[in-house]
Design a protein around this motif. Structure first.
Motif, PDB file in Angstrom:
ATOM      1  N   VAL A   1      14.306  -9.352   3.803  1.00 25.57           N
ATOM      2  CA  VAL A   1      12.867  -9.588   3.811  1.00 25.57           C
ATOM      3  C   VAL A   1      12.176  -8.281   4.193  1.00 25.57           C
ATOM      4  O   VAL A   1      12.489  -7.675   5.214  1.00 25.57           O
ATOM      5  N   SER A   2      11.280  -7.826   3.332  1.00 25.97           N
ATOM      6  CA  SER A   2      10.525  -6.610   3.628  1.00 25.97           C
ATOM      7  C   SER A   2       9.442  -6.968   4.615  1.00 25.97           C
ATOM      8  O   SER A   2       8.414  -7.529   4.251  1.00 25.97           O
ATOM      9  N   LEU A   3       9.677  -6.648   5.871  1.00 20.11           N
ATOM     10  CA  LEU A   3       8.763  -7.066   6.935  1.00 20.11           C
ATOM     11  C   LEU A   3       7.646  -6.038   7.117  1.00 20.11           C
ATOM     12  O   LEU A   3       6.478  -6.342   6.948  1.00 20.11           O
ATOM     13  N   HIS A   4       8.008  -4.858   7.504  1.00 21.35           N
ATOM     14  CA  HIS A   4       7.104  -3.707   7.609  1.00 21.35           C
ATOM     15  C   HIS A   4       5.987  -3.845   8.644  1.00 21.35           C
ATOM     16  O   HIS A   4       5.335  -2.845   8.966  1.00 21.35           O
ATOM     17  N   ALA A   5       5.733  -5.039   9.165  1.00 14.55           N
ATOM     18  CA  ALA A   5       4.820  -5.215  10.311  1.00 14.55           C
ATOM     19  C   ALA A   5       4.998  -6.645  10.801  1.00 14.55           C
ATOM     20  O   ALA A   5       5.077  -7.567   9.997  1.00 14.55           O
TER      21      ALA A   5
ATOM     22  N   ALA B   1       0.794  -1.232   0.000  1.00 11.86           N
ATOM     23  CA  ALA B   1       0.000   0.000   0.000  1.00 11.86           C
ATOM     24  C   ALA B   1       0.828   1.286   0.000  1.00 11.86           C
ATOM     25  O   ALA B   1       0.325   2.339  -0.350  1.00 11.86           O
ATOM     26  N   PHE B   2       2.106   1.180   0.396  1.00 10.19           N
ATOM     27  CA  PHE B   2       2.936   2.386   0.532  1.00 10.19           C
ATOM     28  C   PHE B   2       3.910   2.538  -0.634  1.00 10.19           C
ATOM     29  O   PHE B   2       4.738   3.436  -0.650  1.00 10.19           O
ATOM     30  N   CYS B   3       3.843   1.636  -1.622  1.00 14.77           N
ATOM     31  CA  CYS B   3       4.896   1.566  -2.629  1.00 14.77           C
ATOM     32  C   CYS B   3       4.426   2.070  -3.986  1.00 14.77           C
ATOM     33  O   CYS B   3       3.362   1.687  -4.473  1.00 14.77           O
TER      34      CYS B   3
ATOM     35  N   LEU C   1      18.983  -6.162  -5.406  1.00 13.48           N
ATOM     36  CA  LEU C   1      17.746  -6.362  -6.177  1.00 13.48           C
ATOM     37  C   LEU C   1      16.627  -5.768  -5.343  1.00 13.48           C
ATOM     38  O   LEU C   1      15.881  -6.479  -4.667  1.00 13.48           O
ATOM     39  N   MET C   2      16.545  -4.438  -5.365  1.00 20.22           N
ATOM     40  CA  MET C   2      15.581  -3.718  -4.537  1.00 20.22           C
ATOM     41  C   MET C   2      14.880  -2.625  -5.323  1.00 20.22           C
ATOM     42  O   MET C   2      14.339  -1.693  -4.746  1.00 20.22           O
ATOM     43  N   GLY C   3      14.930  -2.720  -6.633  1.00 23.71           N
ATOM     44  CA  GLY C   3      14.242  -1.724  -7.453  1.00 23.71           C
ATOM     45  C   GLY C   3      12.802  -2.144  -7.690  1.00 23.71           C
ATOM     46  O   GLY C   3      12.186  -2.790  -6.845  1.00 23.71           O
ATOM     47  N   ILE C   4      12.285  -1.800  -8.861  1.00 20.34           N
ATOM     48  CA  ILE C   4      10.901  -2.144  -9.181  1.00 20.34           C
ATOM     49  C   ILE C   4      10.768  -3.658  -9.376  1.00 20.34           C
ATOM     50  O   ILE C   4      11.602  -4.282 -10.025  1.00 20.34           O
ATOM     51  N   GLY C   5       9.694  -4.232  -8.799  1.00 18.16           N
ATOM     52  CA  GLY C   5       9.404  -5.650  -9.029  1.00 18.16           C
ATOM     53  C   GLY C   5       9.707  -6.531  -7.836  1.00 18.16           C
ATOM     54  O   GLY C   5      10.381  -6.116  -6.894  1.00 18.16           O
ATOM     55  N   GLU C   6       9.181  -7.746  -7.887  1.00 18.44           N
ATOM     56  CA  GLU C   6       9.420  -8.731  -6.827  1.00 18.44           C
ATOM     57  C   GLU C   6      10.305  -9.836  -7.419  1.00 18.44           C
ATOM     58  O   GLU C   6       9.846 -10.636  -8.245  1.00 18.44           O
ATOM     59  N   PRO C   7      11.580  -9.877  -7.015  1.00 19.57           N
ATOM     60  CA  PRO C   7      12.510 -10.831  -7.624  1.00 19.57           C
ATOM     61  C   PRO C   7      12.050 -12.288  -7.519  1.00 19.57           C
ATOM     62  O   PRO C   7      12.257 -13.060  -8.452  1.00 19.57           O
TER      63      PRO C   7
ATOM     64  N   LEU D   1      19.320  -9.602  -2.209  1.00 12.82           N
ATOM     65  CA  LEU D   1      18.031  -9.806  -2.882  1.00 12.82           C
ATOM     66  C   LEU D   1      16.929  -9.536  -1.875  1.00 12.82           C
ATOM     67  O   LEU D   1      16.945 -10.079  -0.767  1.00 12.82           O
ATOM     68  N   SER D   2      16.001  -8.679  -2.243  1.00 13.32           N
ATOM     69  CA  SER D   2      14.935  -8.304  -1.313  1.00 13.32           C
ATOM     70  C   SER D   2      13.591  -8.861  -1.767  1.00 13.32           C
ATOM     71  O   SER D   2      13.230  -8.757  -2.935  1.00 13.32           O
ATOM     72  N   THR D   3      12.873  -9.459  -0.833  1.00  9.95           N
ATOM     73  CA  THR D   3      11.542 -10.012  -1.165  1.00  9.95           C
ATOM     74  C   THR D   3      10.495  -9.496  -0.193  1.00  9.95           C
ATOM     75  O   THR D   3      10.794  -9.237   0.977  1.00  9.95           O
ATOM     76  N   CYS D   4       9.256  -9.396  -0.678  1.00 11.03           N
ATOM     77  CA  CYS D   4       8.165  -8.997   0.201  1.00 11.03           C
ATOM     78  C   CYS D   4       7.660 -10.195   1.007  1.00 11.03           C
ATOM     79  O   CYS D   4       6.760 -10.048   1.827  1.00 11.03           O
ATOM     80  N   GLY D   5       8.250 -11.391   0.752  1.00 11.21           N
ATOM     81  CA  GLY D   5       7.885 -12.558   1.568  1.00 11.21           C
ATOM     82  C   GLY D   5       7.194 -13.663   0.797  1.00 11.21           C
ATOM     83  O   GLY D   5       6.215 -14.250   1.287  1.00 11.21           O
TER      84      GLY D   5
ATOM     85  N   LEU E   1      10.115   6.290   5.950  1.00 13.66           N
ATOM     86  CA  LEU E   1       9.168   6.111   4.835  1.00 13.66           C
ATOM     87  C   LEU E   1       9.339   7.227   3.819  1.00 13.66           C
ATOM     88  O   LEU E   1       9.406   8.397   4.161  1.00 13.66           O
ATOM     89  N   ASN E   2       9.433   6.848   2.575  1.00 15.37           N
ATOM     90  CA  ASN E   2       9.447   7.843   1.512  1.00 15.37           C
ATOM     91  C   ASN E   2       8.019   8.237   1.228  1.00 15.37           C
ATOM     92  O   ASN E   2       7.178   7.385   0.978  1.00 15.37           O
ATOM     93  N   ASP E   3       7.791   9.512   1.242  1.00 20.04           N
ATOM     94  CA  ASP E   3       6.437   9.992   1.009  1.00 20.04           C
ATOM     95  C   ASP E   3       6.052   9.755  -0.447  1.00 20.04           C
ATOM     96  O   ASP E   3       6.687  10.288  -1.346  1.00 20.04           O
TER      97      ASP E   3
END
Ligand code: SAH
Length: 344
Positions: free
Chosen positions: A211-215, A115-117, A153-159, A188-192, A287-289
């Motif tokens: 791992v993008s945890l965020h909560a 939701a924030f991306c 690997l943290m740009g656009i997309g889910e690796p 390498l970054s993943t949203c999980g 957080l980037n606005d």
């Protein structure tokens, strides 16, 4: 036509043999391509006949710079590349005292829906090929005239939603006859995406998994990250523990601090409980606005950091680079899409 830069050295060598050429030609071509050659014409150690034959059968990918923004604050460079089919992707070059890091995209857009991306707002258009991921490193290196020591690997997309191509890219960029960037210099970054994490664990690569945890609680995480409805945070941490047991590699948890959403002390306590038993590291990100998002940056970052540290969890606050140039993922592409009425 066949995308030759997505081939491994072995495949290239086999191809060349198939068309009646000696095996060492494969290595010559591989080397040219990994230095950023954009046509067969310039490959001066190949006969003219062979160069013509190759141009009839194979194509060489090469993005063009659509926009380039250079931060006056810290020299961060953000590239918007136009790919051969007209789609655009972003790459960021970050200059640290220990060397240059390139942050690359793995897909055109993203279907994960955080939701924030900004990257996911218009959904996913397509996966990037291994060559298109490699090109981001090759052409950033050439454009900047500087060597690249690290890749994220943290740009656009889910690796992990483009696993096969990502693995092939890793093999290419790691190759001694190519850029030869060691796995320990790659994150390498993943949203999980749990099946992807498990598959990666089996390979026992030396890269760093983020791992993008965020909560840390299901309710909040499902609200801001739809992926949590498919792969719940309980199961995600089980996968993280399995990953650590298999690879012995410390996982880095990304945590963008959002005002009133994920910045409460009980959430820090819960993160600590979940990480317990493995050497996790938490990266707190201001957080980037994003204009399109209702979320605001948290003002509790250092309190949250202290709370984590009181449980023995190492937590760092990520230094924000390129604050003056839309450097967070997806923002430049969004901006360009809006200006051109969605054609990017
Ligand atoms: N899909 C992968 C990799 C790309 S995103 C992943 O989710 O990990 C890279 C990182 O930037 C992720 O941690 C992502 O959650 C974070 N991010 C996205 N939008 C952000 C924003 N507005 N502010 C701070 N971090 C953000």
């Amino acid at each position: 036509m066949i995308d030759i830069k997505s081939m491994t050295l072995e495949e290239m060598t086999d191809e060349l043999r198939r068309i009646g050429e000696p095996a060492f030609r494969g290595k010559q071509i591989f080397t040219w391509l990994h230095r950023g050659a954009v046509s067969f014409d310039g490959m001066s150690n190949l006969s003219r006949d062979l160069r013509q034959k190759l141009s009839r059968e194979y194509r060489i990918t090469a993005p063009v710079v659509e926009r380039r923004q250079v931060s006056r604050l810290d020299g961060t460079v953000k590239y918007l590349w136009r790919l051969q089919d007209g789609n655009c992707i972003e790459t960021v070059l970050m200059r640290y005292h220990h060397g240059n890091t390139v942050c690359i995209s793995s897909q055109v857009g993203c279907r994960m829906g955080c939701a924030f991306c900004a990257s996911t707002i218009a959904g996913k258009v397509r996966d990037l090929t291994p060559s298109e991921m490699l090109d981001q490193v090759l052409f950033t290196r050439l454009d900047a005239g500087e060597d690249i020591s690290n890749i994220v690997l943290m740009g656009i997309g889910e690796p992990l939603d483009n696993m096969d191509n990502v693995l092939r890219f890793l093999e290419l960029v790691n190759h001694p006859d190519g850029l030869n960037i060691g796995m320990r210099h790659i994150s390498l970054s993943t949203c999980g995406v749990i099946p992807g994490i498990d598959a990666l664990a089996e390979l026992r690569l030396q890269l760093t998994l983020s791992v993008s945890l965020h909560a840390p609680d299901s309710e909040t995480r499902s609200r801001i990250m739809p992926v949590n409805r498919a792969y719940d945070v309980d199961k995600l941490f089980e996968a993280c523990h399995r990953y650590f047991e298999k690879t012995g590699r410390r996982i880095s948890f990304e945590y963008a601090m959002i005002d009133g959403v994920n910045d409460q002390d009980w959430q820090a306590d819960l993160i600590a409980r979940r990480i317990h038993g493995m050497p996790g590291h938490v990266n707190l990100i201001p957080l980037n606005d994003v204009v399109e998002s209702p979320f605001k940056p948290s003002r509790r970052i250092s309190a949250f950091q202290k709370r984590l540290e009181s449980h023995g969890i190492t937590a760092t606050v990520r230094r924000s680079l390129g604050g003056d140039i839309d450097a967070s993922c997806g923002q430049l592409r969004r901006r360009a899409m809006e200006e051109k009425g969605g054609s990017v």
